[in-house]
Design an enzyme around this catalytic site. Structure first.
Site, PDB file in Angstrom:
ATOM      1  CG  ASN A 106      43.310  36.755  -8.775  1.00 56.23           C
ATOM      2  OD1 ASN A 106      43.227  36.518  -7.574  1.00 56.23           O
ATOM      3  ND2 ASN A 106      44.454  37.056  -9.359  1.00 56.23           N
ATOM      4  CG  HIS A 115      45.322  36.171  -4.924  1.00 58.54           C
ATOM      5  ND1 HIS A 115      45.906  37.256  -5.532  1.00 58.54           N
ATOM      6  CD2 HIS A 115      44.850  36.649  -3.746  1.00 58.54           C
ATOM      7  CE1 HIS A 115      45.785  38.313  -4.759  1.00 58.54           C
ATOM      8  NE2 HIS A 115      45.152  37.967  -3.662  1.00 58.54           N
ATOM      9  CD  GLU A 160      48.267  36.353  -8.124  1.00 54.96           C
ATOM     10  OE1 GLU A 160      47.054  36.103  -8.007  1.00 54.96           O
ATOM     11  OE2 GLU A 160      48.740  37.488  -7.939  1.00 54.96           O
TER      12      GLU A 160
HETATM   13  C1  F6R Z   1      47.703  39.215   1.814  1.00 52.74           C
HETATM   14  C2  F6R Z   1      47.354  38.118   0.914  1.00 52.74           C
HETATM   15  C3  F6R Z   1      46.307  38.292  -0.126  1.00 52.74           C
HETATM   16  C4  F6R Z   1      45.082  39.068   0.370  1.00 52.74           C
HETATM   17  C5  F6R Z   1      44.057  39.231  -0.749  1.00 52.74           C
HETATM   18  C6  F6R Z   1      42.867  40.068  -0.308  1.00 52.74           C
HETATM   19  O1  F6R Z   1      48.705  38.806   2.733  1.00 52.74           O
HETATM   20  O2  F6R Z   1      47.928  37.087   0.977  1.00 52.74           O
HETATM   21  O3  F6R Z   1      45.923  37.037  -0.606  1.00 52.74           O
HETATM   22  O4  F6R Z   1      44.508  38.367   1.432  1.00 52.74           O
HETATM   23  O5  F6R Z   1      44.653  39.839  -1.848  1.00 52.74           O
HETATM   24  O6  F6R Z   1      43.294  41.374  -0.029  1.00 52.74           O
HETATM   25  P1  F6R Z   1      42.305  42.461   0.616  1.00 52.74           P
HETATM   26  O7  F6R Z   1      42.016  41.992   1.998  1.00 52.74           O
HETATM   27  O8  F6R Z   1      43.081  43.741   0.604  1.00 52.74           O
HETATM   28  O9  F6R Z   1      41.090  42.475  -0.250  1.00 52.74           O
END
Ligand code: F6R
Length: 270
Positions: free
Chosen positions: A156, A158, A163
């Site tokens: 999304n 973030h 968010e």
């Molecule tokens: C984790 C964080 C999140 C992840 C994001 C992607 O510390 O801050 O923003 O970087 O959700 O997660 P993955 O790498 O599992 O797709």
């Protein structure tokens, strides 16, 4: 024959695109940048302050860092770390806590001073949680700021757990570290770590704010796979809006490097 990495200059920073199915080259590139930042900050001020991320994307990067450490090419004794986020509430000993993740993938594998590794404490009482988040920002400042922040991106858009929201760009850029409610897409994606049950995912988390993240001297943002293509394209080419937090990186593009694979870069135009 395509030559990798492809290098693009975009409104949201420099973009490096690696061949699909070769996360190792991408991870090596990220690890090189981190090692360079550690060495440069160490030479400049006797310590390096790293902002770290969890999730599936940075795992190969941590493997690379561990390997370099074992080969004697990277020392962690002068390194101070701050993690982007942590679920709330959660015990640090919980197998799904981000403290446990960092212990597993990095902290237990390298010689780093334990009290130099900072992860939000998911056990602070409700009444102290805002103060705890504010304190995190003060600690980072007292340490002279982040030399490099490693980021992933959510489907999304973030970054950290900042968010999507309807805030103005100005308000979003001023967001400090704080407690937030997880977006339904974030909870759905996190469910894979909680036995596939989105209801088992904590509803809230502590996160570094956009302001905190953007104060880093350098930002490396990594995304792999087709699931990230839309968030990546909106962040890089779309309007700057708090509805896609990754797009806010366009406001600090000169210090941002994107490390992508072809699948995550698929919707970019150049
Ligand atoms: C984790 C964080 C999140 C992840 C994001 C992607 O510390 O801050 O923003 O970087 O959700 O997660 P993955 O790498 O599992 O797709």
């Amino acid at each position: 024959m395509a030559v990798f990495p492809r290098n693009l200059s975009t409104p949201a920073g420099n973009v490096l695109i690696f061949a699909e199915g070769d996360p190792e080259s991408a991870a090596r590139c990220a690890a090189d940048r981190i090692r360079f930042a550690v060495d440069a900050a160490g030479a400049r001020r006797g310590k390096a302050v790293l902002g770290l991320a969890t999730g599936s994307t940075p795992i190969p990067v941590y493997s690379q860092l561990v390997q370099r450490h074992r080969e004697g090419d990277l020392k962690f004794n002068g390194v101070i770390t701050y993690n982007l986020d942590e679920y709330y509430p959660i015990s640090p000993r919980d197998p799904n806590s981000y403290r446990t993740f960092m212990h597993r993938h990095l902290f237990s594998q390298v010689e780093i001073v334990p009290n130099q590794t900072h992860v939000f404490d998911g056990t602070v009482p409700e009444s102290a949680v805002s103060e705890h988040a504010e304190q995190f920002d003060r600690w980072i400042e007292a340490d002279g700021g982040l030399d490099l922040q490693l980021l992933g991106i959510g489907r999304n858009g973030h970054i950290g757990f900042n968010e999507p929201s309807d805030l103005s760009v100005e308000q979003a850029l001023a967001l400090p570290s704080r407690i937030i409610s997880l977006h339904p897409v974030t909870a759905a994606d996190a469910a894979r770590d909680f036995g596939g049950d989105a209801n088992a995912v904590p509803k809230r988390a502590l996160t570094m704010g956009i302001k905190t993240i953007f104060s880093a001297r350098e930002i490396l943002i990594i995304a792999f796979g087709p699931n990230k293509a839309e968030a990546v394209a909106k962040s890089i080419h779309g309007p700057v809006t708090a509805e896609v937090p990754g797009s806010l990186l366009q406001t600090i593009s000169s210090k941002v490097t994107w490390i992508l694979d072809e699948a995550a870069a698929d919707l970019l135009s150049w």
